[in-house]
Design an enzyme around this catalytic site. Structure first.
Site, PDB file in Angstrom:
ATOM      1  CG  HIS A  39       0.082   0.337   2.350  1.00  0.00           C
ATOM      2  ND1 HIS A  39       0.047  -1.001   3.295  1.00  0.00           N
ATOM      3  CD2 HIS A  39       0.206   1.524   3.159  1.00  0.00           C
ATOM      4  CE1 HIS A  39       0.548  -0.042   4.666  1.00  0.00           C
ATOM      5  NE2 HIS A  39       0.551   1.065   4.280  1.00  0.00           N
ATOM      6  CB  SER A  67       3.100   1.905   6.612  1.00  0.00           C
ATOM      7  OG  SER A  67       1.838   1.296   7.046  1.00  0.00           O
ATOM      8  CG  ASP A  85       0.197  -4.047   2.639  1.00  0.00           C
ATOM      9  OD1 ASP A  85       0.600  -3.714   1.624  1.00  0.00           O
ATOM     10  OD2 ASP A  85      -0.027  -3.237   3.769  1.00  0.00           O
TER      11      ASP A  85
END
Length: 512
Positions: A155, A256, A185
C-alpha cells in the site's frame, strides 16, 4: 432563648490533669514490665536456644532492568530507508467535484449574483486536461541485499508513478517496483547500488510473546525514528492469508513498510497496520511475519506476481452447538457454506454443509487456517481434503485451482496506452463489476474507462460512474453507447456522476 450546657473552666483543667497523670502511670508500668520481660527473655536465651523459625526462600527475579537499545539501533538503522511516492493526476478547470467552486456557485445563486461572463466564441471554452506530478505519500522500508533489493508494504507504493528511496546518509535513488502483492501487503523494490547497508533476516516462527522488539521508520515523515515495545501475540488473525504479529510498539502513518527488529538485530516482521479510532497510534500495531513475507518476495522477484491455490468454496465458523449436532467432539474445522459451481471443490465432490477437518493431513483448528493452507499450495497439485459428512469422516482428492493474481505493477519506464475515443463527448465506458454493482442503486451504472475532449474538459475522470444521462437510468454500456449515438451534438448533455461516495449532476456543453 435556649442556652447550651457548659462546664466551669476549673473542672475542665482538673479532668485534663487527672488524665495526664493516669496516662503517665500506665506508660511507666508498661515500660517496667517490658524491661522485666526483656531481661527474662535474655536470661532464658542463655540457658537454652530459641526455636528455629522457617522462612520461605525468595523466588529469583525473572526480569532485571530494562534493555539498552543503542547498539541495536547503531547496527541496523543504516539499512532502514524512507520512501516517498508521487502520482500523476489530471487537473482541469471547472471540476464538478471541487467543493470551493460548488460553494461559490451556491453563494452566487442565493444572493442573485449574475454568472461570470463567458469567454467569446472565438476563444477555446473547453480547457485541455494537464497531467501533473503530485506527492502521494511517505512510508518506510529496509534493504535486504547489498545490490539494492528493498522490502516495503504494497500500500506504500500502490498507484505511484515514481518511487524515491532515501538512505540515512541522505543519498536518494529512484526505485523500480519489482512486484507487489495486495493480499499480504508486501512489495519488492530495486535501487541501483553496490555494497549498500543491509539488515539480517530473522526467524518469525521462533518469536515469543513478551520479548522486546523495536521498530525503525519514518512516522509523519520523521526519518529514522526508533520506538520499542514487546510482542503481544505472535499469531493474530487479522489477515486473510497471514496471521500477523501484534505488538505494543508505537507505529504511526509513515512507519508502514519499516522493519520490526528483535534483540539480535534481525528483522522478524514488516510493520503494516495499526488499530486506531483516531488515525493515530492507540497501543496496538501489527506486523507481517518475515517468514511469510520472504515466501512472497521470492515469487515477486521471479515473476512479479504471487501464485496461490484456491478451492472455490465459501466457509464459515463452526459453533459448539452446530458441532455437537453434527456429531463432532469439538468445534474444530471450517464449515462449507457455499460451493462454487464447476470450481475445484465442486469437481472433487465437496458439498455444502461439509466440515473440512484437515487439508493435506494438516488439522484445521479454526476457519482462517484453511485459506492460508490452500493459498500456500501450488496450483494444479493434488490435495487430500478430509471432511466430516453425515456423522463420519471422509477423504476427498482435489486438484487445487489457481486464485486470481494481482495484476503486475506497471513499470515506471512504460506509459499506459490510452484507448482511442470515437464519440463526440470523448468518453468510453464499460459495465460495472460485481463489487461496483453492490454499491450502486439497483446495480445500475457504467464505469468510465477513458476520457478526452469535452468529457475531460468538463472534469470527468476514468473510474467515475455514470448513473443517468438526460434523466434516463443507465443500466449497461450497450444502452449508454446506443443513447450516445442518438444525441444531438449541438445540445448539452446532463449526466449524474458518482465519484467515491458523492454523486453530482454534470452538464457537458457543446464546444464553440
Amino acid at each position: 432563648m435556649k442556652k447550651g450546657r457548659s462546664f466551669p473552666v476549673e473542672k475542665h483543667i482538673s479532668i485534663l490533669i487527672s488524665s495526664v497523670l493516669i496516662s503517665a502511670s500506665v506508660f511507666s508500668a508498661v515500660s517496667l514490665f517490658g524491661t522485666a520481660n526483656n531481661a527474662n527473655a535474655q536470661a532464658s536465651s542463655s540457658a537454652q536456644s530459641n526455636p528455629v523459625t522457617t522462612v520461605a526462600p525468595q523466588a529469583p527475579l525473572l526480569v532485571s532492568g530494562l534493555p539498552d537499545f543503542t547498539q541495536l539501533v547503531e547496527k541496523t538503522s543504516s539499512a532502514v530507508v524512507n520512501i516517498r511516492t508521487t502520482q500523476k493526476i489530471t487537473q482541469v478547470q471547472g471540476d464538478p467535484f471541487n467543493e470551493d467552486e460548488q460553494a461559490q456557485e451556491l453563494f452566487r445563486r442565493f444572493f442573485g449574483i449574475p454568472a461570470p461572463q463567458q469567454a467569446p466564441k472565438n476563444r477555446r471554452q473547453v480547457p485541455r486536461p494537464q497531467e501533473q506530478e503530485v506527492p502521494r505519500g511517505v512510508g518506510s522500508g529496509f534493504i535486504v541485499s547489498q545490490d539494492g533489493y528493498v522490502l516495503t508494504n504494497a500500500h506504500v507504493v500502490e498507484d505511484a508513478s515514481e518511487v524515491v528511496v532515501k538512505l540515512t546518509d541522505k543519498r536518494e535513488f529512484k526505485a523500480k517496483v519489482i512486484g507487489s502483492d495486495r493480499r499480504t501487503d508486501v512489495a519488492v523494490l530495486k535501487i541501483e547500488g553496490n555494497k549498500l547497508p543491509k539488515i539480517a533476516i530473522g526467524d518469525s516462527d521462533k518469536i515469543k510473546a513478551g520479548e522486546w522488539v523495536i521498530a525503525i521508520g519514518s512516522p509523519f515523515n520523521l526519518d529514522n525514528t526508533v520506538t520499542s515495545g514487546i510482542i503481544s501475540s505472535k499469531a493474530r488473525d487479522t489477515g486473510d492469508y497471514l496471521p500477523l504479529i501484534q505488538t505494543d510498539v508505537a507505529v504511526n502513518p509513515g512507519n508502514s513498510g519499516g522493519p520490526l527488529i528483535n534483540m539480535r538485530g534481525e528483522v522478524i516482521g514488516i510493520n503494516s497496520q495499526i488499530y486506531s479510532r483516531s488515525g493515530g497510534y492507540m497501543g496496538i500495531s501489527f506486523a507481517i511475519p518475515i517468514d511469510e513475507a520472504m515466501r512472497v518476495v521470492e515469487q515477486l522477484k521471479s515473476s512479479g506476481v504471487v501464485s496461490r491455490g484456491r478451492m472455490g468454496v465459501e466457509i464459515g465458523d463452526l459453533s459448539k452447538e452446530v458441532a455437537e449436532s453434527l456429531g463432532l467432539s469439538k468445534a474444530q474445522g471450517a464449515l462449507v457454506a457455499r460451493v462454487e459451481t464447476s470450481g475445484p471443490a465442486d469437481k472433487a465432490g465437496i458439498q455444502e454443509g461439509d466440515v473440512i477437518l484437515k487439508f493435506n493431513g494438516n488439522a484445521i483448528e479454526k476457519r482462517s487456517d484453511l485459506p492460508r493452507m490452500v493459498g500456500a499450495t501450488k496450483p494444479g497439485s493434488k490435495a487430500i481434503v478430509s471432511v466430516w459428512r453425515k456423522g463420519s469422516a471422509k477423504d476427498i482428492t482435489m486438484t487445487v485451482g489457481e486464485a486470481d493474481a494481482d495484476k503486475p505493477i506497471q513499470k515506471n519506464d512504460k506509459k499506459i496506452k490510452k484507448e482511442k475515443v470515437e464519440n463526440h463527448l470523448g468518453v468510453t465506458v464499460s459495465d460495472l463489476n460485481d463489487a461496483q454493482k453492490r454499491g450502486m442503486p439497483n446495480g445500475n451504472g457504467v464505469v468510465i474507462d477513458s476520457v478526452d475532449g469535452l468529457a475531460a474538459g468538463s472534469g470527468l475522470r476514468p473510474g467515475d460512474i455514470i448513473l443517468m444521462m438526460n434523466n434516463v437510468d443507465i443500466k449497461d454500456a450497450k444502452q449508454f453507447d446506443a443513447m450516445l449515438a442518438k444525441l444531438d451534438i449541438k445540445k448539452s448533455v446532463v449526466l449524474l456522476v458518482r465519484r467515491g461516495e458523492a454523486s453530482q449532476f454534470l452538464v457537458i456543453r457543446p464546444a464553440g
